[in-house]
Scaffold this motif. Structure first.
Motif, PDB file in Angstrom:
ATOM      1  N   THR A  14      47.211  20.556   3.734  1.00 47.22           N
ATOM      2  CA  THR A  14      47.269  22.008   3.926  1.00 47.22           C
ATOM      3  C   THR A  14      47.303  22.704   2.574  1.00 47.22           C
ATOM      4  O   THR A  14      47.431  22.054   1.526  1.00 47.22           O
ATOM      5  N   LEU A  15      47.212  24.017   2.587  1.00 44.78           N
ATOM      6  CA  LEU A  15      47.284  24.786   1.349  1.00 44.78           C
ATOM      7  C   LEU A  15      48.660  24.662   0.706  1.00 44.78           C
ATOM      8  O   LEU A  15      48.810  24.836  -0.500  1.00 44.78           O
ATOM      9  N   ARG A  16      49.666  24.354   1.522  1.00 46.82           N
ATOM     10  CA  ARG A  16      51.024  24.254   1.005  1.00 46.82           C
ATOM     11  C   ARG A  16      51.315  22.835   0.538  1.00 46.82           C
ATOM     12  O   ARG A  16      51.792  22.622  -0.566  1.00 46.82           O
ATOM     13  N   SER A  17      50.994  21.833   1.345  1.00 46.95           N
ATOM     14  CA  SER A  17      51.165  20.431   0.966  1.00 46.95           C
ATOM     15  C   SER A  17      50.496  19.579   2.045  1.00 46.95           C
ATOM     16  O   SER A  17      49.274  19.487   2.088  1.00 46.95           O
ATOM     17  N   GLU A  18      51.286  18.989   2.928  1.00 47.05           N
ATOM     18  CA  GLU A  18      50.720  18.221   4.035  1.00 47.05           C
ATOM     19  C   GLU A  18      51.559  18.485   5.277  1.00 47.05           C
ATOM     20  O   GLU A  18      52.766  18.694   5.181  1.00 47.05           O
ATOM     21  N   SER A  19      50.906  18.461   6.421  1.00 44.35           N
ATOM     22  CA  SER A  19      51.624  18.614   7.679  1.00 44.35           C
ATOM     23  C   SER A  19      51.280  17.458   8.610  1.00 44.35           C
ATOM     24  O   SER A  19      50.306  16.735   8.387  1.00 44.35           O
ATOM     25  N   ILE A  20      52.094  17.307   9.651  1.00 43.42           N
ATOM     26  CA  ILE A  20      51.844  16.320  10.691  1.00 43.42           C
ATOM     27  C   ILE A  20      51.295  17.050  11.913  1.00 43.42           C
ATOM     28  O   ILE A  20      51.866  18.060  12.331  1.00 43.42           O
ATOM     29  N   VAL A  21      50.208  16.547  12.470  1.00 39.43           N
ATOM     30  CA  VAL A  21      49.687  17.099  13.717  1.00 39.43           C
ATOM     31  C   VAL A  21      49.661  15.982  14.752  1.00 39.43           C
ATOM     32  O   VAL A  21      49.149  14.894  14.466  1.00 39.43           O
ATOM     33  N   LEU A  22      50.232  16.221  15.915  1.00 37.83           N
ATOM     34  CA  LEU A  22      50.174  15.231  16.978  1.00 37.83           C
ATOM     35  C   LEU A  22      50.254  15.917  18.331  1.00 37.83           C
ATOM     36  O   LEU A  22      50.801  17.009  18.400  1.00 37.83           O
ATOM     37  N   ASP A  23      49.654  15.354  19.311  1.00 38.42           N
ATOM     38  CA  ASP A  23      48.829  14.171  19.402  1.00 38.42           C
ATOM     39  C   ASP A  23      47.386  14.518  19.016  1.00 38.42           C
ATOM     40  O   ASP A  23      46.907  15.589  19.358  1.00 38.42           O
ATOM     41  N   VAL A  24      46.691  13.603  18.337  1.00 42.76           N
ATOM     42  CA  VAL A  24      45.296  13.884  18.000  1.00 42.76           C
ATOM     43  C   VAL A  24      44.330  12.987  18.763  1.00 42.76           C
ATOM     44  O   VAL A  24      43.200  12.778  18.315  1.00 42.76           O
ATOM     45  N   GLY A  25      44.754  12.454  19.907  1.00 42.50           N
ATOM     46  CA  GLY A  25      43.751  11.741  20.690  1.00 42.50           C
ATOM     47  C   GLY A  25      44.229  10.674  21.651  1.00 42.50           C
ATOM     48  O   GLY A  25      43.417  10.081  22.354  1.00 42.50           O
ATOM     49  N   ALA A  26      45.527  10.429  21.732  1.00 42.34           N
ATOM     50  CA  ALA A  26      45.964   9.371  22.637  1.00 42.34           C
ATOM     51  C   ALA A  26      46.026   9.849  24.084  1.00 42.34           C
ATOM     52  O   ALA A  26      45.781   9.068  24.999  1.00 42.34           O
ATOM     53  N   ASN A  27      46.329  11.132  24.279  1.00 43.99           N
ATOM     54  CA  ASN A  27      46.540  11.637  25.636  1.00 43.99           C
ATOM     55  C   ASN A  27      45.667  12.846  25.918  1.00 43.99           C
ATOM     56  O   ASN A  27      45.668  13.807  25.161  1.00 43.99           O
TER      57      ASN A  27
END
Lengths: 349, 349
Positions: A134-147
């Protein structure tokens, strides 16, 4: 303490060469890590034999079969018990490895992992988490495809697993959390998202801060550390972003090559442009854990190269050392306690 | 034939100044177009009075009220009958204008349009279509925010409306169509998407070509001319892409400003970089029609400036001249005929 990473030697479009190169890079960076590689034993000893670390820190498990990238998960589970993918997960299940990494068929990895490792008590379904620059640093996004879908309770579980991943994987002490939604005012999102919001607000957990709804453009802004959504929406968002980054890069290249000034400018700015390219290089953040299983499983992008595969191995090493599976067990136990104490949250599920 | 465009004089973050500038630019490009502007009559005559075309091609309808950007649509509908937004739509309903353009509150625009204009017979719900710049040219993506969910029949309706928009708005004679899905193999998407695929395959319509499922990264590739999805997913995809384009641009600027070579390079490549910036400028493709209503409604981005608002007006002019509403009526009649003749498609809905 030394850790052991199990690796699917045939997983990914560029296997085994990308696996060999990735293992070499990772082994150089992590002198305390050992590896178990699964695959046809002759082929594996041959392709990995040239590595100087071979024989000391690498061992092999014979797995004559290969799960193809387009195999159906149900079919893979039925027929793939001798595959490199199944055997690699088995090393974690049997306690001989602390994590498994594969660049293979996502659906098969999901299905085989769920079957062999089972979900943590209190977690309905595992979720694939992505690290998003991200522009700030890093983020976690979930779920990206299991469900394909997720109800309110599952979204809440994803949120808490994402919090733990942000703490251990990104080093954020008290992650901020948002539910992905659309900005339309009347219809403040689908029902399950509004219900999940109620549950998260009811938690009042000192280990994270729930910030409300976020929109698609908030992901790359880095508005929150953990963005929670179902696997369908998350997958579309991730791939739309990947496609757009590539599109903008292609436009830029075309624009700069079209004029003499542009070409000279490109030449002079090359160092900066290379640094820029490295910054948006998806290989740097390759690897997403399947959260919620009794064992650590990391999915590498199927099309990545050795540098990308090494990043996925790095992530597996970091998360194994941090003990993410144990942390998730504790987190889920805590969540269940809160939900039990809160009648409203229970009825909302 | 001259056309009349109704304009919500108070719609958008930068209204009325962006509206004044947008109208001026559009009027210069389209000498045969007249405009009806709604808003408080004194304010409107004052801010539009300076335009040289004033008095000839612009008329005003008094509307003392203003729908704020964060007003709830239900509330706006109840209380906003004297608003610039309601009055502008009314001009289309009463047949005095061929299209209405607003940069105002999307939810209120949707609700007021649906109430005043009603959907075309055979269309359940209107959809907002976006023109998406791709590596190939431009594609249509819909729905990008009108509907939180869409069943198989509605997705099929979106597809056919998108086809008509691609024909008239992009000039593609036989558009290709894809349903947005995720790549996981077992679970080939949500049930409604698989059902919509069956319905589209059953159509065998010479006016478009159904190409199957597409993924998030296919949108910016331009794999198909028309990408069909529900409004939740489409909105997240659109905003993720917008956020990513901005992120990549910010990274690039930062990278180039960090070294002397980068700064000199930037200076020499400036012409090319400006051309590049123009290419990814969202103002160029600003404006999305609400398809499926008995009347043409175009939504402009709320935060755009005069150049962007002029683009939305351009789109309204083009679609009004092409008679998109009549074309959609014919298309829907044809669709219903096909569905009636095809028992399987009917049962799949």
């Amino acid at each position: 303490m030394t850790r052991v990473i199990a690796i699917d030697g045939l997983g990914g479009d560029n296997a085994p060469s990308a696996v060999v190169e990735g293992l070499r890079l990772n082994a150089e960076r992590n002198p305390d890590i050992s590896y178990i590689v699964t695959g046809p034993i002759d082929q594996m000893t041959s392709v990995f034999g040239g590595l100087t670390i071979a024989g000391e820190r690498i061992s092999f498990v014979d797995a004559p079969d290969h799960v193809s990238m387009d195999a159906k998960p149900s079919q893979a589970v039925r027929q793939g018990r001798n595959s490199s993918l199944w055997k690699a997960i088995e090393e974690v299940k049997e306690g001989r490895a602390h994590a498994v990494v594969s660049g293979g068929n996502t659906g098969a990895l999901m299905a085989m992992s769920a079957l062999q490792l089972r979900t943590i008590d209190g977690i309905d379904r595992p979720a694939i988490a992505a690290i998003w620059p991200t522009l700030r640093s890093e983020s976690i996004v979930l779920d990206v495809g299991a469900n394909l879908e997720a109800n309110a309770k599952q979204l809440t579980q994803f949120a808490l697993m994402g919090v733990e991943f942000a703490r251990l994987g990104l080093g954020v002490r008290r992650p901020t959390v948002g539910l992905l939604n659309i900005g339309s005012e009347d219809q403040k999102g689908r029902e399950e998202i509004r219900e999940a919001q109620d549950m998260l607000l009811a938690m009042d957990d000192a280990s994270f801060s729930y910030e409300g709804f976020v929109e698609g453009n908030d992901i790359s802004k880095g508005t929150v550390d953990v963005v929670v959504t179902d696997g369908f929406t998350g997958n579309v968002a991730l791939k739309s972003a990947e496609g757009t980054a590539k599109q903008v890069g292609d436009y830029l290249r075309a624009a700069l090559s079209r004029s003499i000034g542009g070409r000279i400018g490109y030449f002079l700015a090359k160092g900066a442009l290379v640094a820029f390219k490295r910054r948006v290089d998806p290989r740097r953040v390759n690897g997403g854990p399947l959260l919620g299983l009794n064992g650590l499983v990391v999915k590498s992008h199927g099309g990545t190269d050795g540098i990308g595969f090494a990043s996925a191995l790095d992530l597996a090493v970091d998360l194994a050392k941090a003990g993410i599976t144990d942390k998730l067990h504790q987190r889920v136990a805590l969540m269940n306690k809160v939900v039990d104490e809160n009648g409203q949250a229970v009825s909302a599920s």
